[in-house]
Design a protein around this motif. Structure first.
Motif, PDB file in Angstrom:
ATOM      1  N   ASP A 109      43.186  75.233  43.422  1.00 11.36           N
ATOM      2  CA  ASP A 109      43.079  74.311  44.544  1.00 11.36           C
ATOM      3  C   ASP A 109      42.908  72.868  44.082  1.00 11.36           C
ATOM      4  OD1 ASP A 109      43.237  76.510  46.184  1.00 11.36           O
ATOM      5  OD2 ASP A 109      41.052  76.727  46.351  1.00 11.36           O
ATOM      6  N   ARG A 110      42.355  72.683  42.895  1.00 12.06           N
ATOM      7  CA  ARG A 110      42.081  71.353  42.344  1.00 12.06           C
ATOM      8  C   ARG A 110      41.976  71.489  40.833  1.00 12.06           C
ATOM      9  NH1 ARG A 110      36.543  71.718  45.510  1.00 12.06           N
ATOM     10  NH2 ARG A 110      37.768  73.382  46.440  1.00 12.06           N
ATOM     11  N   PRO A 111      42.066  70.404  40.099  1.00 11.12           N
ATOM     12  CA  PRO A 111      41.949  70.486  38.641  1.00 11.12           C
ATOM     13  C   PRO A 111      40.552  70.931  38.216  1.00 11.12           C
ATOM     14  CG  PRO A 111      42.941  68.404  39.315  1.00 11.12           C
ATOM     15  CD  PRO A 111      42.410  69.041  40.554  1.00 11.12           C
ATOM     16  N   ILE A 112      40.481  71.655  37.100  1.00 12.32           N
ATOM     17  CA  ILE A 112      39.186  72.078  36.567  1.00 12.32           C
ATOM     18  C   ILE A 112      38.335  70.875  36.184  1.00 12.32           C
ATOM     19  CG2 ILE A 112      38.095  73.313  34.637  1.00 12.32           C
ATOM     20  CD1 ILE A 112      40.332  75.302  34.705  1.00 12.32           C
ATOM     21  N   SER A 113      38.986  69.790  35.793  1.00  9.61           N
ATOM     22  CA  SER A 113      38.242  68.595  35.401  1.00  9.61           C
ATOM     23  C   SER A 113      37.420  68.015  36.549  1.00  9.61           C
ATOM     24  CB  SER A 113      39.201  67.527  34.875  1.00  9.61           C
ATOM     25  OG  SER A 113      40.167  67.191  35.861  1.00  9.61           O
ATOM     26  N   SER A 114      37.746  68.408  37.803  1.00 15.24           N
ATOM     27  CA  SER A 114      37.007  67.876  38.946  1.00 15.24           C
ATOM     28  C   SER A 114      35.547  68.293  38.926  1.00 15.24           C
ATOM     29  CB  SER A 114      37.658  68.350  40.255  1.00 15.24           C
ATOM     30  OG  SER A 114      37.655  69.764  40.331  1.00 15.24           O
ATOM     31  N   ILE A 115      35.216  69.396  38.274  1.00 16.93           N
ATOM     32  CA  ILE A 115      33.824  69.812  38.143  1.00 16.93           C
ATOM     33  C   ILE A 115      33.357  69.743  36.697  1.00 16.93           C
ATOM     34  CG2 ILE A 115      34.448  72.248  37.900  1.00 16.93           C
ATOM     35  CD1 ILE A 115      31.816  72.974  39.231  1.00 16.93           C
ATOM     36  N   ALA A 116      34.277  69.866  35.742  1.00 18.84           N
ATOM     37  CA  ALA A 116      33.881  69.932  34.333  1.00 18.84           C
ATOM     38  C   ALA A 116      33.185  68.657  33.888  1.00 18.84           C
ATOM     39  CB  ALA A 116      35.103  70.214  33.461  1.00 18.84           C
ATOM     40  N   TRP A 117      33.721  67.503  34.306  1.00 18.28           N
ATOM     41  CA  TRP A 117      33.117  66.236  33.873  1.00 18.28           C
ATOM     42  C   TRP A 117      31.692  66.086  34.402  1.00 18.28           C
ATOM     43  CZ3 TRP A 117      34.602  63.352  30.055  1.00 18.28           C
ATOM     44  CH2 TRP A 117      35.949  63.322  29.677  1.00 18.28           C
ATOM     45  N   GLY A 118      31.508  66.299  35.702  1.00 17.21           N
ATOM     46  CA  GLY A 118      30.182  66.138  36.287  1.00 17.21           C
ATOM     47  C   GLY A 118      29.188  67.141  35.741  1.00 17.21           C
ATOM     48  N   LEU A 119      29.622  68.400  35.598  1.00 15.26           N
ATOM     49  CA  LEU A 119      28.729  69.422  35.088  1.00 15.26           C
ATOM     50  C   LEU A 119      28.385  69.161  33.624  1.00 15.26           C
ATOM     51  CD1 LEU A 119      27.276  71.999  35.911  1.00 15.26           C
ATOM     52  CD2 LEU A 119      29.301  73.292  35.225  1.00 15.26           C
ATOM     53  N   GLY A 120      29.363  68.709  32.852  1.00 12.90           N
ATOM     54  CA  GLY A 120      29.104  68.407  31.451  1.00 12.90           C
ATOM     55  C   GLY A 120      28.101  67.289  31.271  1.00 12.90           C
ATOM     56  N   TRP A 121      28.231  66.229  32.085  1.00  8.36           N
ATOM     57  CA  TRP A 121      27.273  65.124  31.984  1.00  8.36           C
ATOM     58  C   TRP A 121      25.878  65.564  32.414  1.00  8.36           C
ATOM     59  CZ3 TRP A 121      27.544  61.153  29.099  1.00  8.36           C
ATOM     60  CH2 TRP A 121      28.759  60.531  28.828  1.00  8.36           C
ATOM     61  N   ALA A 122      25.792  66.402  33.448  1.00  3.08           N
ATOM     62  CA  ALA A 122      24.478  66.887  33.891  1.00  3.08           C
ATOM     63  C   ALA A 122      23.795  67.700  32.792  1.00  3.08           C
ATOM     64  CB  ALA A 122      24.633  67.725  35.156  1.00  3.08           C
TER      65      ALA A 122
END
Length: 722
Positions: free
Chosen positions: A35-48
């Motif tokens: 539905d959307r790129p994996i990067s849409s959550i990977a970046w935010g989750l990685g920084w957290a």
């Protein structure tokens, strides 16, 4: 490889890949869709995760500053003191993403039918590449930071190009971080250029390899029992990063609505279960090497270990709840997926805090000991107060956490495959089972008994271990036919189902990489040529003092030996099929080189690795030259035993090949009512008729004719001759 680079110039977008997947050729599993790129959550989750880990790491560092000062470490300044754990945590989150993305693309979701990564695997490889790049940059930054921390010199001094040689020469940790950066850079390049599943598989071991310099440095690599501490840390790091990295990739995929979310989560759950066990056991072993249980609540180091144990218990609880409740609800659609993502995101934050504790623990000096270890124990990890004897080799065991564990796991997995066949009603030759278990038992004995202990201190014992690992263990393992067993025991995925382990093995067997590594010339060079390079080329004397060298040497002995005997014995299917005559030729062609190596070793007039053996200060190991010549004699004579086994195996194969050919002939004749025999008799009658017509005036001479029978098989001929 050129096609890989060419394809990379025209990388499709997420939408383009989805459209292409829908219109691809029929066959294979259904196309993936996000539905959307994996990067849409990977970046935010990685920084957290990085923020949580960084905060915990800084707090731990601040609380242990006093203990590091008491250990004699001068304050290098707040930038170095707090910059090191921060950069290391960010880098470790990057390598977790790299390992998780590569694991996901290789084994969690299926590729397209033509081998090209589907949209889910493609997106996972993209953030894996970014993670590897972050790990590369962080490792390079840690080169001067670790130098400044160890020497208390300014950071400006360490980053000056004129001082780089001094930095790498004086501080081993700086060299380790440079090696880490090199492996991470290779993983970054590989992840950037590949589009096919076969190449994606190679990024996973390369990313895991970047962890090895970290495992082979620090507290675990020095002092007494460093062999156990280092091996346990290797297992600890690999299992922890596979666990956290796999979870990181799966969360991103489930969040984006991937078609194979349930499949990916199920496959990850199996890995997480075993990773939890390995992380727990290896972590406890590593901690006990550095401290006693009564120091768990009396020392700063002990409190940090207790914090890691507590975090592991929490993570285990999360995993248990996922397996029992959360995974089942994935089939509920968006509601079940959202529940899984929220639950797993909290688990990842706990992972981040655990990594922060681990980084702080690596910078905290372990509790001191009341007695100083001996010179021998510092060098080997243990004492050797008595000379080697048959009794000590048989009774003085020291379990090898890497190869001893591998021997036990290989035996258990093999027996599970045999049991699965038996329950299905299929037979499996008992001889192959005995051979495999014997190989595993000898591997365990060679690395974990007194033979493994004394091999690090005596050249002759080392040569016995070398010959056993390269010539005896591989022969027995190859005769066990593990690939054939796996192909028979593992279930077939089905025409339109995602490929599973059986299909992965088939793909590996038919890959170009397998064809290259089974080239007879390359196999013989790796198997025999390494003897000359290692011992006569001087490499052994340069590396024998390092524990990592012993781990790598044993791996080379096993793998090169397995490749050689896999090629010449050939029970399992292989990329290259050789005739029995060619196999015998390879064996006899390599024997002279092996024998000459043993003779050359006996005639050498200088002691190999003399400085290393002298540094052990073993009062009973004096005549090193005689021991080295004994090792050469062992190498010269050791080729006879596996040669006998190989020749017997080839003779049995030759006999069975004739039996199978005879049975195929009999079945064909039964199907067509001996058509070939009838055709042969008709040909004889026709020839007899032409002969009679050519000589009409001569009276035919009637002679008794023997009945024409079916040609005798090799099996019948051998029975008659016996």
């Amino acid at each position: 490889m050129a096609r890989v680079f060419a394809a990379d110039l025209h990388r499709p977008t997420l939408e383009a890949m989805s459209d292409a997947a829908v219109t691809r050729r029929p066959g294979g599993p259904a196309p993936d869709a996000l539905d959307r790129p994996i990067s849409s959550i990977a970046w935010g989750l990685g920084w957290a995760i990085a923020w949580v880990g960084g905060i915990v790491g800084i707090i731990v560092t601040a609380s242990t500053v006093s203990s590091t000062r008491l250990a004699g470490i001068i304050d290098p300044g707040w930038i170095v003191t707090y910059g090191m754990p921060t950069v290391q945590i960010i880098g470790e989150i990057g390598v977790v993403a790299a390992i998780g993305g590569a694991l996901f693309a290789a084994f969690f979701v299926p590729p397209q039918p033509d081998g090209v990564l589907d949209v889910g695997g493609f997106q996972a490889m993209r953030f894996a590449t970014v993670g590897a790049l972050v790990w590369t940059v962080a490792s390079l930054l840690l080169v001067p930071l670790s130098f400044s921390y160890a020497t208390s010199r300014s950071l400006s001094y360490a980053i000056a190009p004129a001082h780089w040689g001094t930095v790498l020469d004086q501080v081993a940790e700086s060299r380790s971080w440079l090696w880490t950066a090199g492996f991470a850079l290779l993983a970054t390049v590989l992840g950037r250029v590949v589009l096919r599943w076969g190449w994606a598989v190679f990024m996973l071991p390369l990313a895991l390899l970047s962890l090895m310099p970290l495992a082979l440095s620090g507290h675990s690599s020095t002092g007494g029992d460093h062999d156990i501490a280092t091996n346990s840390l290797i297992l600890h790091l690999i299992s922890a990063t596979l666990w956290m990295g796999g979870l990181f990739a799966v969360v991103g995929y489930v969040f984006t609505g991937g078609r194979y979310a349930e499949l990916a989560v199920r496959r990850f759950s199996r890995i997480a279960f075993w990773a939890l066990i390995v992380v727990g056991v290896s972590g406890v072993i590593n901690a006990l090497v550095r401290m006693d249980w009564d120091q768990l609540f009396s020392e700063t180091y002990g409190w940090l270990v207790f914090g890691k144990i507590s975090a592991l218990v929490v993570l285990g609880g999360f995993g248990a709840m996922q397996r029992k409740q959360i995974i089942r609800r994935l089939a509920d659609g968006p509601v079940g997926r959202a529940l899984f993502v929220r639950f797993a995101a909290v688990e990842l934050l706990v992972f981040g805090a655990t990594f922060g504790l681990a980084v702080g623990l690596s910078r905290t000096p372990p509790p001191g000991s009341d007695s100083l270890p001996s010179i021998t124990k510092v060098a080997l990890g243990f004492d050797l107060n008595q000379p080697a004897s048959v009794g000590r080799i048989l009774t003085e065991w020291r379990f090898d956490l890497v190869y001893g564990t591998a021997a036990i796991v290989l035996a258990i997995v093999y027996l599970r495959g045999v049991i699965r066949l038996r329950r299905r009603g299929d037979d499996w030759p008992i001889g192959r089972t005995v051979s495999w278990l014997a190989g595993c038992l000898i591997l365990l004995f060679a690395t974990s008994s007194g033979l493994g202990k004394y091999s690090t201190a005596m050249f002759s014992i080392h040569m016995i271990e070398h010959m056993v690992l390269s010539m005896l263990v591989p022969v027995l393992l190859v005769l066990g036919g593990p690939i054939t067993l796996a192909l028979r025991a593992l279930p077939v995925a089905g025409k339109d189902a995602p490929p599973g382990p059986r299909e992965w093995i088939n793909s590996a067997l038919h890959s170009k990489f397998s064809q290259v590594i089974t080239n007879p010339i390359l196999v013989v060079v790796l198997f025999i040529g390494s003897f000359y390079v290692l011992y006569l080329g001087g490499l052994f004397g340069d590396v024998v003092k390092y524990h990592s060298a012993h781990v790598l040497m044993n791996a080379h002995f096993l793998l090169s030996g397995y490749l050689f005997y896999w090629l010449v014995i050939g029970i399992d299917p292989a990329p290259r099929t050789l005739s029995p005559v060619a196999k015998v030729g390879i064996v006899f062609g390599s024997l002279p080189f092996h024998a000459f190596f043993g003779v050359a070793l006996m005639m050498t007039d200088t002691v190999i690795a003399k400085s290393y053996y002298s540094s052990l200060h073993l009062p009973w190991y004096i005549d090193r030259m005689s021991d080295q010549r004994l090792g050469g004699g062992i190498a010269w004579a050791a080729g006879e035993v596996p040669l006998v086994l190989v020749m017997l195996a080839l003779l049995v194969q030759w006999r069975r090949q004739d039996d199978r050919a005879a049975k195929r002939f009999d079945r064909r004749e039964d199907r067509d009512d001996d058509a070939e025999l009838a055709s042969y008799n008709a040909m004889l009658r026709q020839m007899a008729g032409r002969s009679a017509a050519a000589t009409p005036d001569e009276a035919p001479v009637t002679q008794p004719q023997e009945p024409v029978t079916q040609p005798q098989t090799a099996d019948e001929a051998s029975r008659e001759s016996s």
